[in-house]
Design a protein around this motif. Structure first.
Motif, PDB file in Angstrom:
ATOM      1  N   HIS A   1       0.841  -1.197   0.000  1.00 45.76           N
ATOM      2  CA  HIS A   1       0.000   0.000   0.000  1.00 45.76           C
ATOM      3  C   HIS A   1       0.879   1.251   0.000  1.00 45.76           C
ATOM      4  O   HIS A   1       2.101   1.155  -0.015  1.00 45.76           O
ATOM      5  CB  HIS A   1      -0.950  -0.044   1.193  1.00 45.76           C
ATOM      6  N   TRP A   2       0.227   2.421   0.023  1.00 43.70           N
ATOM      7  CA  TRP A   2       0.956   3.677  -0.127  1.00 43.70           C
ATOM      8  C   TRP A   2       0.539   4.684   0.947  1.00 43.70           C
ATOM      9  O   TRP A   2      -0.649   4.816   1.255  1.00 43.70           O
ATOM     10  CB  TRP A   2       0.697   4.278  -1.504  1.00 43.70           C
ATOM     11  N   CYS A   3       1.533   5.391   1.482  1.00 43.68           N
ATOM     12  CA  CYS A   3       1.245   6.484   2.405  1.00 43.68           C
ATOM     13  C   CYS A   3       0.445   7.568   1.684  1.00 43.68           C
ATOM     14  O   CYS A   3       0.662   7.839   0.504  1.00 43.68           O
ATOM     15  CB  CYS A   3       2.546   7.119   2.904  1.00 43.68           C
ATOM     16  N   VAL A   4      -0.461   8.206   2.418  1.00 41.93           N
ATOM     17  CA  VAL A   4      -1.093   9.425   1.928  1.00 41.93           C
ATOM     18  C   VAL A   4      -0.980  10.503   3.006  1.00 41.93           C
ATOM     19  O   VAL A   4      -1.180  10.192   4.190  1.00 41.93           O
ATOM     20  CB  VAL A   4      -2.576   9.194   1.533  1.00 41.93           C
ATOM     21  N   PRO A   5      -0.587  11.720   2.559  1.00 38.28           N
ATOM     22  CA  PRO A   5      -0.295  12.144   1.196  1.00 38.28           C
ATOM     23  C   PRO A   5       0.878  11.353   0.610  1.00 38.28           C
ATOM     24  O   PRO A   5       1.751  10.903   1.337  1.00 38.28           O
ATOM     25  CB  PRO A   5       0.082  13.613   1.341  1.00 38.28           C
ATOM     26  N   GLY A   6       0.864  11.233  -0.724  1.00 41.71           N
ATOM     27  CA  GLY A   6       1.924  10.491  -1.376  1.00 41.71           C
ATOM     28  C   GLY A   6       1.565  10.088  -2.788  1.00 41.71           C
ATOM     29  O   GLY A   6       0.862  10.806  -3.507  1.00 41.71           O
ATOM     30  N   VAL A   7       2.042   8.917  -3.175  1.00 39.85           N
ATOM     31  CA  VAL A   7       1.936   8.446  -4.558  1.00 39.85           C
ATOM     32  C   VAL A   7       0.500   8.438  -5.092  1.00 39.85           C
ATOM     33  O   VAL A   7       0.262   8.861  -6.232  1.00 39.85           O
ATOM     34  CB  VAL A   7       2.596   7.053  -4.690  1.00 39.85           C
ATOM     35  N   PRO A   8      -0.508   7.949  -4.336  1.00 38.94           N
ATOM     36  CA  PRO A   8      -1.871   7.939  -4.890  1.00 38.94           C
ATOM     37  C   PRO A   8      -2.405   9.324  -5.255  1.00 38.94           C
ATOM     38  O   PRO A   8      -3.322   9.438  -6.066  1.00 38.94           O
ATOM     39  CB  PRO A   8      -2.703   7.300  -3.767  1.00 38.94           C
ATOM     40  N   ASP A   9      -1.840  10.382  -4.662  1.00 35.19           N
ATOM     41  CA  ASP A   9      -2.247  11.729  -5.061  1.00 35.19           C
ATOM     42  C   ASP A   9      -1.911  11.965  -6.530  1.00 35.19           C
ATOM     43  O   ASP A   9      -2.684  12.605  -7.262  1.00 35.19           O
ATOM     44  CB  ASP A   9      -1.542  12.782  -4.196  1.00 35.19           C
ATOM     45  N   ALA A  10      -0.768  11.452  -6.968  1.00 31.94           N
ATOM     46  CA  ALA A  10      -0.376  11.593  -8.376  1.00 31.94           C
ATOM     47  C   ALA A  10      -1.329  10.802  -9.271  1.00 31.94           C
ATOM     48  O   ALA A  10      -1.681  11.253 -10.368  1.00 31.94           O
ATOM     49  CB  ALA A  10       1.062  11.130  -8.574  1.00 31.94           C
TER      50      ALA A  10
END
Length: 438
Positions: A415-424
């Motif tokens: 998974h991905w930290c947010v804020p982070g990659v999924p914002d892109a």
């Protein structure tokens, strides 16, 4: 708005530049004309990044040129970005730029609807550089995310993310990106089984997530209790789920992670889960994936009159083998604080065969008049070994003493930290949504 497509670069044959038998003087008029054309183009577009890009032959080409070192932006150098009009733009080929001006897009600490499994800062991550990287396509710019503009575009509409926990990861990111522009009394969140619904009341907009990791009915459909030793999908069974999203104006699908369990087979059920005697057939996971995509494709084809804008998000990569980026083979994303800067990097865990199955399915739908846009987040996410929660998240089971003694043994590199990659990912999605004329 721009025509947003993937790009392929063409080069002229070598003999076009051979002087062996060519009379150089005869080329002088041509060279002078070419000079003035170039001068004219530069004068008309000195403040833009204007490149003519053509549609790519394939969506998932991992062979890219080398990338230069990252650039740190300051208030003096950053500009409002936009996709240039009347140009083809490959949004998915580019690099990560360290941007301490416009990133992060929101505060993870202050996001009302943050989920604990991706709330890295809340769970102790102190190095927050992973929040400052902005995706920059090579040949064009993308619009800077504007929450109010997005909400206006969603006014009176329903947007639904459908899929697994990675799609939920992206949905959480979008909710945090939008809710920061809303006052407390104009937003709400409701939970109803597999459906989570964020409401922007002022805009009469709904941004939802629906848990359906295999797209079709399965024994993994419980949003809480779904970690089972066997995975069973029900044949010809998308309708039960589809009725939950059929009225959406924008649909964002994904489905990869639950088909990639090493050594596991997919059991296909012919009949009902309630049948006392069940008729089961066993398939390789990729075969089950193809069957599910066929059901999904058939549903879209039979419901083409819904007029929804449809996206399919490509595979989200993992970073579990440190030797792939020059670390020890026992290392993973734990303690990683920098992206991979070698452009074209691809991990051995990314199954491009599965992605080509999606590509073929989408191409067949297109031939039948049903348009689905693949949101190709795979390559840009491959570089971000620094973007995962690692140990900085809530775990829903108690960790053993042995695990606690060896943090990389339980690091979440999926998974991905947010804020982070999924914002892109959502900025790319935003680009497509605001580019739609209606």
């Amino acid at each position: 708005m721009a025509k947003i497509k993937n790009a392929v670069v063409f080069s002229l044959p070598e003999h076009y530049f051979s002087w062996g038998t060519t009379n150089a003087s005869s080329l002088l008029p041509f060279l002078f004309a070419l000079f003035f054309v170039v001068l004219l183009v530069i004068s008309l577009s000195y403040d833009k990044v204007d490149y003519l890009l053509l549609p790519a032959a394939t969506l998932f080409d991992v062979h890219q040129p080398a990338v230069s070192a990252p650039v740190l932006l300051s208030a003096e150098t950053t500009t409002t970005t936009s996709v240039d009009d009347d140009q083809y733009c490959d949004l998915f080929s580019g690099r990560w730029v360290l941007d301490n001006v416009t990133r992060p897009l929101y505060s993870g600490r202050r996001c009302t609807y943050m989920h604990d499994e991706v709330a890295c800062e809340k769970y102790g991550r102190t190095d927050l550089k992973h929040q400052l990287w902005r995706w920059q396509p090579h040949a064009c710019n993308i619009p800077r995310f504007d929450a109010e503009r997005m909400l206006r575009k969603l006014s009176g509409k329903r947007m639904v993310y459908v899929g697994d926990s990675l799609n939920r990861n992206q949905w959480v990111s979008m909710v945090c990106m939008l809710e920061s522009a809303l006052s407390t009394d104009t937003k709400s969140m409701t939970f109803d089984g597999s459906l989570m619904s964020f409401k922007a009341k002022e805009f009469n907009a709904s941004i939802d997530f629906y848990w359906s990791p295999l797209l079709v009915e399965s024994n993994c459909d419980d949003p809480v209790h779904h970690r089972l030793s066997d995975r069973i999908m029900r044949a010809n069974s998308i309708q039960t789920h589809a009725k939950q999203w059929a009225d959406a104006d924008i649909l964002v699908f994904n489905s990869y992670l639950w088909w990639k369990k090493p050594g596991m087979k997919m059991k296909v059920l012919y009949g009902s889960f309630e049948d006392e005697k069940q008729n089961l057939e066993e398939f390789e996971m990729v075969e089950g994936f193809e069957m599910a995509l066929k059901e999904w494709s058939n549903w879209l084809e039979s419901n083409r009159n819904l007029n929804a804008q449809v996206f399919f998000v490509s595979l989200s990569p993992t970073h579990v083998w440190g030797d792939e980026w020059g670390a020890a083979s026992t290392q993973n994303c734990y303690n990683e604080t920098e992206p991979i800067h070698k452009e074209g990097y691809a991990s051995r865990g990314s199954d491009y065969k599965m992605m080509h199955i999606v590509e073929d399915t989408v191409a067949q739908l297109s031939q039948k008049g049903v348009h689905v846009q693949i949101l190709n987040i795979t390559q840009l996410s491959e570089y971000r070994k620094d973007g995962h929660p690692s140990i900085y998240r809530r775990y829903w089971v108690n960790l053993t003493d042995q695990e606690l003694a060896k943090p990389n043994s339980y690091a979440d590199c999926t998974h991905w930290c947010v804020p982070g990659v999924p914002d892109a990912w959502n900025e790319l999605l935003y680009t497509y949504i605001i580019s739609q004329q209606k």
